[in-house]
Scaffold this motif. Structure first.
Motif, short mmCIF file in Angstrom:
data_model
loop_
_atom_site.label_atom_id
_atom_site.label_comp_id
_atom_site.label_asym_id
_atom_site.label_seq_id
_atom_site.Cartn_x
_atom_site.Cartn_y
_atom_site.Cartn_z
N ILE A 143 0.84 -1.21 0.00
CA ILE A 143 0.00 0.00 0.00
C ILE A 143 0.86 1.25 0.00
N GLU A 147 0.91 4.09 -2.93
CA GLU A 147 0.62 5.49 -2.58
C GLU A 147 1.77 6.41 -3.00
N SER A 148 2.99 5.93 -2.87
CA SER A 148 4.14 6.72 -3.33
C SER A 148 4.10 6.93 -4.84
N ASP A 150 1.39 6.91 -6.78
CA ASP A 150 0.29 7.82 -7.10
C ASP A 150 0.65 9.27 -6.75
N ALA A 151 1.40 9.47 -5.67
CA ALA A 151 1.81 10.83 -5.30
C ALA A 151 2.74 11.42 -6.35
N ARG A 165 -3.55 6.37 -13.03
CA ARG A 165 -3.92 6.74 -11.67
C ARG A 165 -5.23 6.05 -11.24
N ALA A 169 -5.63 3.50 -8.13
CA ALA A 169 -6.64 3.74 -7.09
C ALA A 169 -7.47 2.47 -6.85
N LEU A 172 -5.33 0.04 -4.93
CA LEU A 172 -5.21 0.48 -3.55
C LEU A 172 -6.46 0.14 -2.74
N ARG A 176 -6.44 -2.21 0.56
CA ARG A 176 -6.93 -1.72 1.86
C ARG A 176 -8.04 -2.61 2.41
#
Length: 346
Positions: A143, A147-148, A150-151, A165, A169, A172, A176
């Motif tokens: 995760i 997230e890194s 996507d940032a 993206r 998502a 992710l 989660r």
């Protein structure tokens, strides 16, 4: 007849030289001549004045012409200077235009290379997430890696990366929703049990304790003879009554070296379980914990709270599933490959 003719002659005749002055036409002519002379003199005076005025004006005009000529010369010099500066500005403008074109080309090339670097970083992060899932089942690590990635994509905000993206998502969200295994917490509990092994009391200590207590009472300085006798009698009386559990074997007497070896073997089992936890090896993890639990149950005092706490922790850890079915990240990898293929075609 002669006398009659003489009587007709005037008595006094005007001399001939004054007779002409009496002629009115003479005065008219003189007046005309005087007027003509005066007119000529006046005209000559006016002409002289006009000539002077004309000469003054011509002088002024010459001065103005000279000034205008100097001004024109100065203006021409300024125009030449401006022309020279204009030519220099044109050259400078052409140079700036060339630099702007070169800078624009460099920026486009840099933008392309920056996008390539960004895609490489995103691909590395996604591959890292895949490795976290495949090798150790570390969902939290996967995760964080996604997230890194996507940032990094969010900082550029390019429309061409929107599909990627969206795919990240979705992956992710699936990660989660995966059940969480508290590996750090389990690792900490194992570490606490490992640190407590050296302090756990052995079962054999219950057998040798009464004799040791009697020796301690006898060796106590200042103890009276009757208290020592009373203590020895009480110990002998307690020895007559023996309570023994039949659900476990008799406590094994161990030498100090064997006690040390027992505790080290238990810690070694727990360390192996700890490594199995970090590498997500469910079978090894449970077997090592069961072996350590069995040794605690056989060789240590079950009535002690520290032993009970250690055994309960091992039993609870052994019942925990450390391997969960994590979703794959094939969609994110496919989206990355599609973007890279479309950029290579350009």
């Amino acid at each position: 007849m002669s006398d009659t003719s003489h009587s007709l002659v005037p008595l006094a005749e005007t001399p001939p030289r004054f007779a002409s002055w009496r002629n009115p036409w003479l005065w008219v002519v003189l007046a005309v001549l005087s007027l003509a002379v005066w007119q000529g003199l006046e005209t000559r005076s006016r002409l002289g004045h006009t000539q002077q005025e004309l000469a003054r004006r011509l002088a002024e005009n010459d001065k103005v012409v000279n000034e205008n000529r100097a001004l024109v010369s100065k203006v021409m010099e300024q125009a030449a200077e401006l022309q020279r500066k204009y030519g220099a500005l044109e050259g400078r403008l052409a140079e700036i235009q060339g630099q702007a074109d070169a800078l624009r080309a460099w920026y486009q090339e840099a933008a392309v290379s920056r996008d390539d670097v960004l895609l490489a970083e995103v691909e590395q992060a996604v591959n890292n997430a895949v490795q976290q899932l495949q090798l150790s089942g570390n969902v939290q690590g996967a995760i964080l890696a996604l997230e890194s990635a996507d940032a990094r994509l969010a900082r550029l905000n390019h429309p061409q990366f929107l599909v990627l993206r969206r795919t990240l998502a979705r992956d992710l969200e699936r990660l989660r929703a995966t059940p969480f295994v508290d590996v750090p917490g389990m690792n900490l509990r194992l570490e606490n049990v490992i640190l407590s092994v050296d302090k756990l009391p052995l079962a054999m200590d219950l057998t040798v304790r009464p004799k040791a207590v009697a020796r301690e009472a006898a060796d106590t300085p200042g103890a009276s003879w009757w208290s020592i006798l009373l203590q020895e009698g009480w110990n002998e009386l307690k020895a007559l009554v023996r309570i023994q559990r039949f659900d476990r074997q008799e406590a094994v007497l161990l030498s100090p070296d064997q006690q040390l070896m027992l505790r080290e073997n238990i810690k070694l089992r727990l360390l192996n379980a700890r490594l199995a936890l970090l590498s997500r090896e469910q079978w090894v993890f449970k077997n090592e914990l069961k072996a350590a639990h069995a040794w605690l149950e056989r060789y240590f005092q079950l009535e002690e709270k520290s032993v009970q706490a250690a055994m309960a922790a091992l039993k609870q850890l052994a019942a925990t599933e450390i391997i969960v079915e994590a979703p794959s990240l094939n969609d994110s990898l496919a989206a990355l490959r599609s973007i890279k293929a479309s950029r290579e075609k350009r």
